[in-house]
Design a protein around this motif. Structure first.
Motif, PDB file in Angstrom:
ATOM      1  N   HIS A  47       2.512   1.887   7.643  1.00 42.94           N
ATOM      2  CA  HIS A  47       1.653   1.629   6.483  1.00 42.94           C
ATOM      3  C   HIS A  47       2.514   1.712   5.222  1.00 42.94           C
ATOM      4  O   HIS A  47       2.732   2.798   4.682  1.00 42.94           O
ATOM      5  CB  HIS A  47       0.513   2.650   6.422  1.00 42.94           C
ATOM      6  N   ALA A  96       1.911   1.012   2.224  1.00 45.83           N
ATOM      7  CA  ALA A  96       1.212   1.521   1.045  1.00 45.83           C
ATOM      8  C   ALA A  96       1.310   3.035   0.939  1.00 45.83           C
ATOM      9  O   ALA A  96       1.291   3.602  -0.151  1.00 45.83           O
ATOM     10  CB  ALA A  96      -0.256   1.091   1.083  1.00 45.83           C
ATOM     11  N   ALA A  97       1.427   3.707   2.087  1.00 46.74           N
ATOM     12  CA  ALA A  97       1.566   5.169   2.059  1.00 46.74           C
ATOM     13  C   ALA A  97       2.861   5.579   1.378  1.00 46.74           C
ATOM     14  O   ALA A  97       2.902   6.582   0.657  1.00 46.74           O
ATOM     15  CB  ALA A  97       1.511   5.720   3.488  1.00 46.74           C
ATOM     16  N   GLN A 139       4.394   3.909  -1.010  1.00 42.80           N
ATOM     17  CA  GLN A 139       4.218   3.712  -2.451  1.00 42.80           C
ATOM     18  C   GLN A 139       3.382   4.837  -3.050  1.00 42.80           C
ATOM     19  O   GLN A 139       3.689   5.335  -4.139  1.00 42.80           O
ATOM     20  CB  GLN A 139       3.560   2.356  -2.702  1.00 42.80           C
ATOM     21  N   LEU A 140       2.319   5.256  -2.358  1.00 45.13           N
ATOM     22  CA  LEU A 140       1.505   6.365  -2.856  1.00 45.13           C
ATOM     23  C   LEU A 140       2.308   7.666  -2.906  1.00 45.13           C
ATOM     24  O   LEU A 140       2.158   8.458  -3.841  1.00 45.13           O
ATOM     25  CB  LEU A 140       0.277   6.545  -1.958  1.00 45.13           C
ATOM     26  N   ARG A 141       3.166   7.831  -1.945  1.00 49.44           N
ATOM     27  CA  ARG A 141       4.007   9.027  -1.947  1.00 49.44           C
ATOM     28  C   ARG A 141       4.983   9.003  -3.118  1.00 49.44           C
ATOM     29  O   ARG A 141       5.236  10.035  -3.750  1.00 49.44           O
ATOM     30  CB  ARG A 141       4.774   9.119  -0.622  1.00 49.44           C
ATOM     31  N   LEU A 174       4.485   7.500  -6.025  1.00 44.09           N
ATOM     32  CA  LEU A 174       3.723   7.792  -7.239  1.00 44.09           C
ATOM     33  C   LEU A 174       3.370   9.273  -7.340  1.00 44.09           C
ATOM     34  O   LEU A 174       3.407   9.860  -8.426  1.00 44.09           O
ATOM     35  CB  LEU A 174       2.452   6.932  -7.264  1.00 44.09           C
ATOM     36  N   GLN A 175       3.049   9.890  -6.225  1.00 44.33           N
ATOM     37  CA  GLN A 175       2.747  11.320  -6.230  1.00 44.33           C
ATOM     38  C   GLN A 175       3.969  12.138  -6.642  1.00 44.33           C
ATOM     39  O   GLN A 175       3.871  13.106  -7.396  1.00 44.33           O
ATOM     40  CB  GLN A 175       2.251  11.759  -4.851  1.00 44.33           C
ATOM     41  N   GLU A 195       5.692  -3.642  -7.509  1.00 47.65           N
ATOM     42  CA  GLU A 195       5.107  -4.846  -6.901  1.00 47.65           C
ATOM     43  C   GLU A 195       5.952  -6.083  -7.188  1.00 47.65           C
ATOM     44  O   GLU A 195       6.084  -6.982  -6.353  1.00 47.65           O
ATOM     45  CB  GLU A 195       3.678  -5.052  -7.427  1.00 47.65           C
TER      46      GLU A 195
END
Length: 303
Positions: free
Chosen positions: A210, A212-213, A215-217, A219-220, A240
Protein backbone atom coordinates in the motif's frame (compact mmCIF):
# COMPACT_ATOMS: atom_id res chain seq x y z
CA UNK A 1 20.26 -22.96 132.55
CA UNK A 2 17.59 -25.15 131.04
CA UNK A 3 16.27 -22.17 129.12
CA UNK A 4 19.66 -21.53 127.55
CA UNK A 5 19.99 -25.14 126.46
CA UNK A 6 16.52 -25.07 124.98
CA UNK A 7 17.32 -21.90 123.05
CA UNK A 8 20.53 -23.44 121.75
CA UNK A 9 18.74 -26.57 120.63
CA UNK A 10 16.06 -24.59 118.89
CA UNK A 11 18.66 -22.44 117.14
CA UNK A 12 20.52 -25.53 115.97
CA UNK A 13 17.29 -27.06 114.73
CA UNK A 14 16.47 -23.91 112.77
CA UNK A 15 19.93 -23.85 111.24
CA UNK A 16 19.65 -27.49 110.22
CA UNK A 17 16.18 -26.96 108.85
CA UNK A 18 17.35 -23.97 106.84
CA UNK A 19 20.25 -25.94 105.39
CA UNK A 20 17.98 -28.83 104.43
CA UNK A 21 15.41 -26.76 102.54
CA UNK A 22 16.16 -25.65 98.96
CA UNK A 23 14.05 -23.69 96.51
CA UNK A 24 14.19 -24.81 92.87
CA UNK A 25 12.76 -22.51 90.19
CA UNK A 26 10.62 -23.61 87.28
CA UNK A 27 13.45 -23.68 84.70
CA UNK A 28 15.85 -25.62 86.96
CA UNK A 29 16.29 -29.22 88.07
CA UNK A 30 18.10 -30.39 91.20
CA UNK A 31 20.62 -33.25 91.31
CA UNK A 32 21.20 -34.61 94.82
CA UNK A 33 24.54 -36.09 95.90
CA UNK A 34 24.54 -38.07 99.17
CA UNK A 35 28.03 -38.50 100.51
CA UNK A 36 29.30 -37.92 96.97
CA UNK A 37 27.03 -40.47 95.29
CA UNK A 38 24.33 -39.20 92.99
CA UNK A 39 20.80 -40.04 94.00
CA UNK A 40 18.45 -41.48 91.36
CA UNK A 41 16.04 -38.99 89.89
CA UNK A 42 16.03 -35.24 90.07
CA UNK A 43 14.18 -32.71 92.19
CA UNK A 44 11.55 -30.66 90.42
CA UNK A 45 10.64 -26.99 90.89
CA UNK A 46 9.45 -25.88 94.34
CA UNK A 47 10.74 -26.78 97.86
CA UNK A 48 13.25 -29.64 98.05
CA UNK A 49 14.25 -31.23 101.35
CA UNK A 50 17.70 -32.78 101.70
CA UNK A 51 19.67 -34.21 104.55
CA UNK A 52 21.52 -31.34 106.21
CA UNK A 53 24.95 -32.93 106.37
CA UNK A 54 24.82 -35.91 104.02
CA UNK A 55 23.22 -34.37 100.93
CA UNK A 56 24.39 -31.72 98.48
CA UNK A 57 22.08 -30.21 95.87
CA UNK A 58 23.31 -29.04 92.46
CA UNK A 59 20.97 -26.99 90.32
CA UNK A 60 21.03 -27.39 86.53
CA UNK A 61 19.57 -24.79 84.17
CA UNK A 62 17.17 -26.31 81.62
CA UNK A 63 16.68 -23.18 79.50
CA UNK A 64 17.91 -22.79 75.93
CA UNK A 65 21.37 -21.24 76.05
CA UNK A 66 22.63 -18.92 73.34
CA UNK A 67 26.36 -19.28 72.85
CA UNK A 68 28.22 -17.11 70.30
CA UNK A 69 31.03 -18.95 68.55
CA UNK A 70 34.11 -16.73 68.04
CA UNK A 71 35.19 -16.04 64.46
CA UNK A 72 37.43 -18.75 63.04
CA UNK A 73 40.00 -18.31 60.27
CA UNK A 74 40.14 -21.00 57.64
CA UNK A 75 40.87 -21.85 54.02
CA UNK A 76 38.04 -23.11 51.88
CA UNK A 77 38.27 -26.00 49.48
CA UNK A 78 38.86 -23.60 46.57
CA UNK A 79 41.81 -21.97 48.45
CA UNK A 80 40.16 -18.76 49.68
CA UNK A 81 41.02 -17.43 53.13
CA UNK A 82 37.87 -16.50 55.06
CA UNK A 83 36.85 -15.62 58.60
CA UNK A 84 33.54 -17.12 59.77
CA UNK A 85 31.61 -16.72 63.01
CA UNK A 86 28.43 -18.45 64.17
CA UNK A 87 25.89 -18.65 66.98
CA UNK A 88 24.88 -21.81 68.85
CA UNK A 89 21.57 -22.67 70.57
CA UNK A 90 21.52 -25.66 72.91
CA UNK A 91 19.78 -26.93 76.06
CA UNK A 92 20.23 -29.59 78.74
CA UNK A 93 18.11 -32.71 78.38
CA UNK A 94 19.72 -34.92 81.06
CA UNK A 95 20.70 -33.05 84.25
CA UNK A 96 22.41 -36.07 85.81
CA UNK A 97 24.81 -36.54 82.89
CA UNK A 98 25.54 -32.84 82.78
CA UNK A 99 26.41 -32.87 86.49
CA UNK A 100 28.40 -36.13 86.43
CA UNK A 101 29.86 -36.80 82.97
CA UNK A 102 31.31 -33.38 82.10
CA UNK A 103 32.95 -30.77 84.30
CA UNK A 104 31.86 -27.64 82.38
CA UNK A 105 29.41 -28.52 79.65
CA UNK A 106 29.20 -24.93 78.35
CA UNK A 107 32.93 -24.73 77.69
CA UNK A 108 32.96 -28.24 76.21
CA UNK A 109 30.18 -27.42 73.75
CA UNK A 110 31.93 -24.18 72.75
CA UNK A 111 35.22 -25.94 72.00
CA UNK A 112 33.45 -28.57 69.89
CA UNK A 113 31.62 -25.80 68.01
CA UNK A 114 34.87 -23.99 67.17
CA UNK A 115 36.53 -27.18 65.91
CA UNK A 116 33.48 -28.14 63.87
CA UNK A 117 33.29 -24.66 62.35
CA UNK A 118 36.90 -24.82 61.17
CA UNK A 119 36.26 -28.29 59.76
CA UNK A 120 33.18 -27.19 57.84
CA UNK A 121 35.10 -24.24 56.38
CA UNK A 122 37.78 -26.55 54.99
CA UNK A 123 35.21 -28.88 53.43
CA UNK A 124 33.16 -26.18 51.71
CA UNK A 125 33.67 -23.83 48.81
CA UNK A 126 33.29 -20.07 48.95
CA UNK A 127 30.03 -20.08 46.97
CA UNK A 128 28.51 -22.52 49.48
CA UNK A 129 29.49 -20.31 52.41
CA UNK A 130 27.84 -17.32 50.75
CA UNK A 131 24.70 -18.82 49.23
CA UNK A 132 24.09 -22.32 50.62
CA UNK A 133 24.26 -21.69 54.34
CA UNK A 134 21.21 -23.77 55.23
CA UNK A 135 22.93 -27.01 54.27
CA UNK A 136 26.11 -25.96 56.06
CA UNK A 137 24.13 -25.13 59.20
CA UNK A 138 22.59 -28.58 59.20
CA UNK A 139 25.96 -30.26 58.76
CA UNK A 140 27.48 -28.13 61.52
CA UNK A 141 24.59 -28.99 63.84
CA UNK A 142 25.14 -32.72 63.32
CA UNK A 143 28.89 -32.41 63.92
CA UNK A 144 28.35 -30.66 67.26
CA UNK A 145 25.37 -32.74 68.38
CA UNK A 146 27.17 -36.10 68.12
CA UNK A 147 29.52 -35.59 71.11
CA UNK A 148 27.07 -33.35 72.98
CA UNK A 149 24.44 -36.08 73.25
CA UNK A 150 26.76 -38.11 75.50
CA UNK A 151 26.98 -35.13 77.87
CA UNK A 152 23.20 -34.74 78.19
CA UNK A 153 23.07 -31.68 75.92
CA UNK A 154 20.95 -31.27 72.79
CA UNK A 155 21.91 -28.84 70.01
CA UNK A 156 18.77 -27.06 68.83
CA UNK A 157 20.23 -24.87 66.11
CA UNK A 158 23.47 -23.52 64.63
CA UNK A 159 23.60 -20.43 62.43
CA UNK A 160 26.55 -19.02 60.48
CA UNK A 161 26.33 -15.27 61.04
CA UNK A 162 29.00 -13.63 58.92
CA UNK A 163 31.65 -14.54 56.36
CA UNK A 164 34.49 -12.00 56.17
CA UNK A 165 36.40 -11.97 52.86
CA UNK A 166 39.73 -10.34 51.94
CA UNK A 167 39.55 -7.00 50.16
CA UNK A 168 41.08 -8.42 46.97
CA UNK A 169 38.40 -11.10 46.84
CA UNK A 170 35.67 -8.49 47.35
CA UNK A 171 36.99 -6.47 44.39
CA UNK A 172 37.14 -9.59 42.22
CA UNK A 173 33.57 -10.50 43.10
CA UNK A 174 32.46 -6.94 42.34
CA UNK A 175 34.05 -7.08 38.89
CA UNK A 176 32.45 -10.46 38.26
CA UNK A 177 29.01 -9.17 39.24
CA UNK A 178 29.48 -6.09 37.04
CA UNK A 179 30.49 -8.23 34.05
CA UNK A 180 27.47 -10.46 34.57
CA UNK A 181 25.12 -7.48 34.63
CA UNK A 182 26.77 -6.07 31.49
CA UNK A 183 26.29 -9.39 29.73
CA UNK A 184 22.60 -9.44 30.65
CA UNK A 185 22.20 -5.86 29.46
CA UNK A 186 23.74 -6.64 26.06
CA UNK A 187 21.61 -9.74 25.62
CA UNK A 188 18.44 -7.80 26.42
CA UNK A 189 19.46 -5.02 24.00
CA UNK A 190 20.18 -7.53 21.23
CA UNK A 191 16.81 -9.23 21.76
CA UNK A 192 15.09 -5.86 21.56
CA UNK A 193 16.85 -4.99 18.30
CA UNK A 194 15.94 -8.38 16.84
CA UNK A 195 12.27 -7.94 17.68
CA UNK A 196 12.30 -4.37 16.36
CA UNK A 197 13.89 -5.47 13.08
CA UNK A 198 11.21 -8.13 12.62
CA UNK A 199 8.45 -5.61 13.20
CA UNK A 200 10.09 -3.13 10.80
CA UNK A 201 10.33 -5.84 8.13
CA UNK A 202 6.62 -6.57 8.53
CA UNK A 203 5.83 -2.85 8.33
CA UNK A 204 7.94 -2.51 5.17
CA UNK A 205 6.02 -5.35 3.52
CA UNK A 206 2.71 -3.72 4.36
CA UNK A 207 3.87 -0.33 3.03
CA UNK A 208 5.14 -1.96 -0.16
CA UNK A 209 1.67 -3.35 -0.80
CA UNK A 210 0.00 0.00 0.00
CA UNK A 211 2.11 2.98 -1.21
CA UNK A 212 -0.30 5.44 0.37
CA UNK A 213 0.74 4.15 3.79
CA UNK A 214 4.32 5.21 3.09
CA UNK A 215 3.18 8.72 2.16
CA UNK A 216 1.05 8.96 5.32
CA UNK A 217 4.00 7.82 7.37
CA UNK A 218 6.17 10.49 5.77
CA UNK A 219 3.63 13.19 6.59
CA UNK A 220 3.34 11.93 10.16
CA UNK A 221 7.12 12.10 10.56
CA UNK A 222 7.12 15.66 9.26
CA UNK A 223 4.45 16.63 11.79
CA UNK A 224 6.38 15.03 14.63
CA UNK A 225 9.62 16.78 13.69
CA UNK A 226 7.81 20.09 13.47
CA UNK A 227 6.23 19.55 16.89
CA UNK A 228 9.59 18.68 18.49
CA UNK A 229 11.41 21.69 16.97
CA UNK A 230 8.44 24.01 17.59
CA UNK A 231 8.49 25.12 13.96
CA UNK A 232 6.66 24.68 10.69
CA UNK A 233 8.00 22.59 7.82
CA UNK A 234 7.04 23.37 4.20
CA UNK A 235 7.76 20.91 1.41
CA UNK A 236 9.14 22.89 -1.60
CA UNK A 237 8.06 20.22 -4.09
CA UNK A 238 4.89 18.13 -3.90
CA UNK A 239 5.39 14.40 -3.63
CA UNK A 240 2.50 13.78 -6.06
CA UNK A 241 4.32 15.76 -8.77
CA UNK A 242 7.41 13.59 -8.37
CA UNK A 243 5.31 10.48 -8.88
CA UNK A 244 3.66 12.05 -11.97
CA UNK A 245 7.00 12.95 -13.52
CA UNK A 246 8.30 9.46 -12.84
CA UNK A 247 5.35 7.92 -14.67
CA UNK A 248 5.54 10.47 -17.52
CA UNK A 249 9.26 9.91 -18.24
CA UNK A 250 9.64 7.32 -21.05
CA UNK A 251 12.03 4.42 -20.51
CA UNK A 252 15.55 4.74 -21.89
CA UNK A 253 15.13 1.84 -24.34
CA UNK A 254 12.04 3.40 -25.95
CA UNK A 255 13.76 6.78 -26.30
CA UNK A 256 16.83 5.21 -27.93
CA UNK A 257 14.68 3.24 -30.41
CA UNK A 258 12.70 6.28 -31.47
CA UNK A 259 15.90 8.28 -31.93
CA UNK A 260 17.39 5.58 -34.18
CA UNK A 261 14.22 5.42 -36.28
CA UNK A 262 14.02 9.13 -36.89
CA UNK A 263 17.74 9.66 -37.52
CA UNK A 264 18.65 10.32 -41.24
CA UNK A 265 20.55 7.66 -43.14
CA UNK A 266 24.21 8.09 -44.00
CA UNK A 267 23.57 8.06 -47.80
CA UNK A 268 21.08 10.88 -47.72
CA UNK A 269 22.65 14.28 -47.83
CA UNK A 270 22.09 16.39 -44.83
CA UNK A 271 19.66 19.17 -45.26
CA UNK A 272 20.14 22.38 -43.43
CA UNK A 273 17.21 23.52 -41.42
CA UNK A 274 15.48 26.58 -42.60
CA UNK A 275 16.39 29.56 -40.53
CA UNK A 276 13.55 31.65 -39.41
CA UNK A 277 13.41 34.56 -37.07
CA UNK A 278 12.32 32.53 -34.11
CA UNK A 279 9.33 31.10 -35.88
CA UNK A 280 8.43 27.44 -36.03
CA UNK A 281 7.97 25.96 -39.49
CA UNK A 282 4.49 25.24 -40.51
CA UNK A 283 3.24 21.75 -39.89
CA UNK A 284 5.62 21.00 -36.99
CA UNK A 285 5.01 21.28 -33.26
CA UNK A 286 7.78 21.47 -30.68
CA UNK A 287 7.13 19.75 -27.34
CA UNK A 288 9.37 20.23 -24.29
CA UNK A 289 11.24 17.17 -23.18
CA UNK A 290 9.87 15.46 -20.08
CA UNK A 291 12.08 16.21 -17.09
CA UNK A 292 13.94 13.37 -15.39
CA UNK A 293 12.29 12.42 -12.07
CA UNK A 294 15.60 11.49 -10.45
CA UNK A 295 17.15 14.85 -11.39
CA UNK A 296 14.16 16.71 -9.99
CA UNK A 297 14.32 14.77 -6.75
CA UNK A 298 18.04 15.49 -6.49
CA UNK A 299 17.44 19.21 -7.00
CA UNK A 300 14.76 19.22 -4.33
CA UNK A 301 17.07 17.47 -1.92
CA UNK A 302 19.83 20.05 -2.54
CA UNK A 303 17.42 22.86 -1.67
Amino acid sequence: MTIYVLIAVMTLALVLLGSSVRVITQFERGVVFRFGRVRPGTRGPGLALIAPVADRLQKVNMQIITQPVPAQDGITRDNVTVRVDAVLYYRVVDPVRVAVDVQDYGSAVLQVAQASLRSIIGKSELDDLLSNRERLNQGLELMIDNPAVGWGVHIDRVEIKDVALPESMKRSMSRQAEAERERRSRVITADGELQASRKLAEAAEVMAEHPAALQLRLLQTVVEVAAEKNSTLVLPFPVELLRFLERATPPETTTAASTAATAPSESAPPTAPARTNGAVPAGRAVYPAAPDAAAVAHAVAER
